[in-house]
Write an enzyme that holds these catalytic residues in place. Sequence first.
Site, PDB file in Angstrom:
ATOM      1  N   TYR A  33       0.831  -1.202   0.000  1.00  0.00           N
ATOM      2  CA  TYR A  33       0.000   0.000   0.000  1.00  0.00           C
ATOM      3  C   TYR A  33       0.859   1.242   0.000  1.00  0.00           C
ATOM      4  O   TYR A  33       2.075   1.180   0.209  1.00  0.00           O
ATOM      5  CB  TYR A  33      -0.935  -0.002   1.220  1.00  0.00           C
ATOM      6  CG  TYR A  33      -0.255   0.321   2.543  1.00  0.00           C
ATOM      7  CD1 TYR A  33       0.561  -0.611   3.166  1.00  0.00           C
ATOM      8  CD2 TYR A  33      -0.429   1.558   3.164  1.00  0.00           C
ATOM      9  CE1 TYR A  33       1.182  -0.324   4.379  1.00  0.00           C
ATOM     10  CE2 TYR A  33       0.187   1.846   4.377  1.00  0.00           C
ATOM     11  CZ  TYR A  33       0.987   0.911   4.979  1.00  0.00           C
ATOM     12  OH  TYR A  33       1.609   1.196   6.164  1.00  0.00           O
ATOM     13  N   ARG A  52       7.819   4.126  -5.027  1.00  0.00           N
ATOM     14  CA  ARG A  52       7.977   3.146  -3.947  1.00  0.00           C
ATOM     15  C   ARG A  52       6.964   2.015  -4.097  1.00  0.00           C
ATOM     16  O   ARG A  52       7.265   0.855  -3.826  1.00  0.00           O
ATOM     17  CB  ARG A  52       7.846   3.832  -2.585  1.00  0.00           C
ATOM     18  CG  ARG A  52       8.218   2.897  -1.432  1.00  0.00           C
ATOM     19  CD  ARG A  52       8.282   3.613  -0.104  1.00  0.00           C
ATOM     20  NE  ARG A  52       6.987   4.167   0.268  1.00  0.00           N
ATOM     21  CZ  ARG A  52       6.790   4.976   1.311  1.00  0.00           C
ATOM     22  NH1 ARG A  52       7.801   5.329   2.073  1.00  0.00           N
ATOM     23  NH2 ARG A  52       5.594   5.432   1.580  1.00  0.00           N
ATOM     24  N   ARG A 100      -7.687 -20.426  -2.098  1.00  0.00           N
ATOM     25  CA  ARG A 100      -6.645 -20.300  -1.075  1.00  0.00           C
ATOM     26  C   ARG A 100      -5.565 -21.370  -1.232  1.00  0.00           C
ATOM     27  O   ARG A 100      -5.841 -22.569  -1.186  1.00  0.00           O
ATOM     28  CB  ARG A 100      -7.251 -20.372   0.333  1.00  0.00           C
ATOM     29  CG  ARG A 100      -6.216 -20.043   1.415  1.00  0.00           C
ATOM     30  CD  ARG A 100      -6.821 -20.039   2.817  1.00  0.00           C
ATOM     31  NE  ARG A 100      -5.817 -19.635   3.800  1.00  0.00           N
ATOM     32  CZ  ARG A 100      -4.894 -20.459   4.300  1.00  0.00           C
ATOM     33  NH1 ARG A 100      -4.865 -21.728   3.919  1.00  0.00           N
ATOM     34  NH2 ARG A 100      -4.011 -20.015   5.169  1.00  0.00           N
ATOM     35  N   HIS A 102      -1.049 -21.245  -0.485  1.00  0.00           N
ATOM     36  CA  HIS A 102       0.030 -20.323  -0.130  1.00  0.00           C
ATOM     37  C   HIS A 102       0.853 -19.877  -1.331  1.00  0.00           C
ATOM     38  O   HIS A 102       1.214 -18.713  -1.432  1.00  0.00           O
ATOM     39  CB  HIS A 102       0.960 -20.947   0.921  1.00  0.00           C
ATOM     40  CG  HIS A 102       0.324 -21.068   2.267  1.00  0.00           C
ATOM     41  ND1 HIS A 102      -0.683 -21.964   2.536  1.00  0.00           N
ATOM     42  CD2 HIS A 102       0.542 -20.388   3.418  1.00  0.00           C
ATOM     43  CE1 HIS A 102      -1.058 -21.849   3.797  1.00  0.00           C
ATOM     44  NE2 HIS A 102      -0.336 -20.889   4.354  1.00  0.00           N
ATOM     45  N   LYS A 149       6.565  -1.965   1.673  1.00  0.00           N
ATOM     46  CA  LYS A 149       5.403  -1.395   2.389  1.00  0.00           C
ATOM     47  C   LYS A 149       4.219  -2.345   2.269  1.00  0.00           C
ATOM     48  O   LYS A 149       3.257  -2.087   1.533  1.00  0.00           O
ATOM     49  CB  LYS A 149       5.080   0.006   1.830  1.00  0.00           C
ATOM     50  CG  LYS A 149       4.234   0.844   2.785  1.00  0.00           C
ATOM     51  CD  LYS A 149       4.279   2.304   2.386  1.00  0.00           C
ATOM     52  CE  LYS A 149       3.313   3.155   3.162  1.00  0.00           C
ATOM     53  NZ  LYS A 149       3.440   3.095   4.613  1.00  0.00           N
ATOM     54  N   GLU A 182      12.234   2.274  13.878  1.00  0.00           N
ATOM     55  CA  GLU A 182      11.292   3.298  13.420  1.00  0.00           C
ATOM     56  C   GLU A 182      10.010   3.159  14.226  1.00  0.00           C
ATOM     57  O   GLU A 182       9.898   2.291  15.101  1.00  0.00           O
ATOM     58  CB  GLU A 182      11.010   3.151  11.919  1.00  0.00           C
ATOM     59  CG  GLU A 182      10.339   1.834  11.573  1.00  0.00           C
ATOM     60  CD  GLU A 182      10.016   1.682  10.096  1.00  0.00           C
ATOM     61  OE1 GLU A 182       9.833   2.691   9.402  1.00  0.00           O
ATOM     62  OE2 GLU A 182       9.914   0.525   9.648  1.00  0.00           O
ATOM     63  N   LEU A 207      11.298   1.430   6.805  1.00  0.00           N
ATOM     64  CA  LEU A 207      10.725   1.856   5.533  1.00  0.00           C
ATOM     65  C   LEU A 207      11.411   3.167   5.143  1.00  0.00           C
ATOM     66  O   LEU A 207      11.582   4.060   5.983  1.00  0.00           O
ATOM     67  CB  LEU A 207       9.220   2.099   5.687  1.00  0.00           C
ATOM     68  CG  LEU A 207       8.540   2.505   4.379  1.00  0.00           C
ATOM     69  CD1 LEU A 207       8.374   1.287   3.467  1.00  0.00           C
ATOM     70  CD2 LEU A 207       7.189   3.137   4.651  1.00  0.00           C
TER      71      LEU A 207
HETATM   72  N1  PDD Z   1       2.922   5.011   7.160  1.00  0.00           N
HETATM   73  N2  PDD Z   1       7.556   3.715   8.629  1.00  0.00           N
HETATM   74  C1  PDD Z   1       6.419   3.001   8.610  1.00  0.00           C
HETATM   75  C2  PDD Z   1       6.395   1.659   9.249  1.00  0.00           C
HETATM   76  C3  PDD Z   1       5.273   3.523   7.976  1.00  0.00           C
HETATM   77  O1  PDD Z   1       4.150   2.800   7.936  1.00  0.00           O
HETATM   78  C4  PDD Z   1       5.336   4.808   7.380  1.00  0.00           C
HETATM   79  C5  PDD Z   1       4.158   5.418   6.686  1.00  0.00           C
HETATM   80  C6  PDD Z   1       6.542   5.527   7.447  1.00  0.00           C
HETATM   81  C7  PDD Z   1       6.696   6.891   6.828  1.00  0.00           C
HETATM   82  O2  PDD Z   1       6.673   6.830   5.413  1.00  0.00           O
HETATM   83  P1  PDD Z   1       6.169   8.072   4.532  1.00  0.00           P
HETATM   84  O3  PDD Z   1       6.952   9.255   4.980  1.00  0.00           O
HETATM   85  O4  PDD Z   1       6.484   7.682   3.139  1.00  0.00           O
HETATM   86  O5  PDD Z   1       4.694   8.230   4.796  1.00  0.00           O
HETATM   87  C8  PDD Z   1       7.623   4.939   8.070  1.00  0.00           C
HETATM   88  C9  PDD Z   1       1.701   5.383   6.496  1.00  0.00           C
HETATM   89  C10 PDD Z   1       1.465   6.846   6.517  1.00  0.00           C
HETATM   90  C11 PDD Z   1       0.561   4.579   7.108  1.00  0.00           C
HETATM   91  O6  PDD Z   1       0.796   3.394   7.340  1.00  0.00           O
HETATM   92  O7  PDD Z   1      -0.525   5.095   7.320  1.00  0.00           O
END
Ligand code: PDD
Length: 287
Positions: A33, A52, A100, A102, A149, A182, A207
């Site tokens: 996403y 990304r 379904r 895997h 992501k 993070e 990320l």
């Molecule tokens: N989250 N780290 C994680 C684990 C994240 O899920 C996100 C973003 C970031 C920051 O990435 P960016 O600056 O590209 O938004 C770092 C989004 C906003 C969310 O999950 O809602």
Amino acid sequence: MSRVAYVNGRYVRHAEAAVHIEDRGYQFADGVYEVCEIWNGRIVDARRHLDRLERSLSELSIRMPMGRAALEMILREVVRRNLVHDGLVYIQVTRGVARRDHVFPSADTPPALVVTARSARPEVAEKAAEAGVGVISVPENRWDRVDIKTVGLLPNVLAKQKAKESGAKEAWFIDRDGFVTEGGSTNAWIVTKDNVLVTRPADHGILKGITRQVVLDMVEKKGLAFEERPFTLEEAKEAKEAFITAASTLVMPVVSLDGKPVGNGHPGEMSRDLRAGFHEMAESEPV
Ligand code: PDD
């Protein structure tokens, strides 16, 4: 006006929007996403978010659901149809719908695409930024490819829920060596007592945030002292300032860590300046 979502080729009422029960996102969290900010009628950093998205998909061998230009048109259309002036647009792509099993479904299975948008009130976010937010620390328990992501966010969900129950807004994951990786949905930063801005390198442990990148561009432009290196929770607790970054929060000052004040317990000057300069540095285009 009722909200509208894009689901696999159709614009539908948000309240009735649905995916198949055998969508691999639902069954296996087999999808990725992106979240882009909508600011003042403009879509922020769409290019980098879509770059990304393409990378995340490619790392998982999922096809782009359509060409880049078509996808961008859908984002804009969803934002327009929902009359979002300030808020967020959400894009989710999964490996599609299949019986379904895997292992990957046959190569001709079309990826599934959902796009939604929602409004936010900028004054509410500004008020939060003026107060700053609290952060708690939790052990890192995610897989080692958090650079992708994916929608597999259960550890993040549990960490952020724990933060909420502790009266905080975010949880910072701490790796085995005591370093901050993070936040549950944000990147982590500190400013040392010598005014050096520090954030962890964007290796596989975090990320590579788009907001993080825009802040790095600002750091370079302003000639701020900066070190890209891991920092420990202990160092963060001694820091002059701390903040988090994400498309959903922009630069958000952190005023407490595990219940103890960071610096003087108020949003720091550098955090506030970086927040104020953000949209000037980010790329944005009218929706
Ligand atoms: N989250 N780290 C994680 C684990 C994240 O899920 C996100 C973003 C970031 C920051 O990435 P960016 O600056 O590209 O938004 C770092 C989004 C906003 C969310 O999950 O809602």
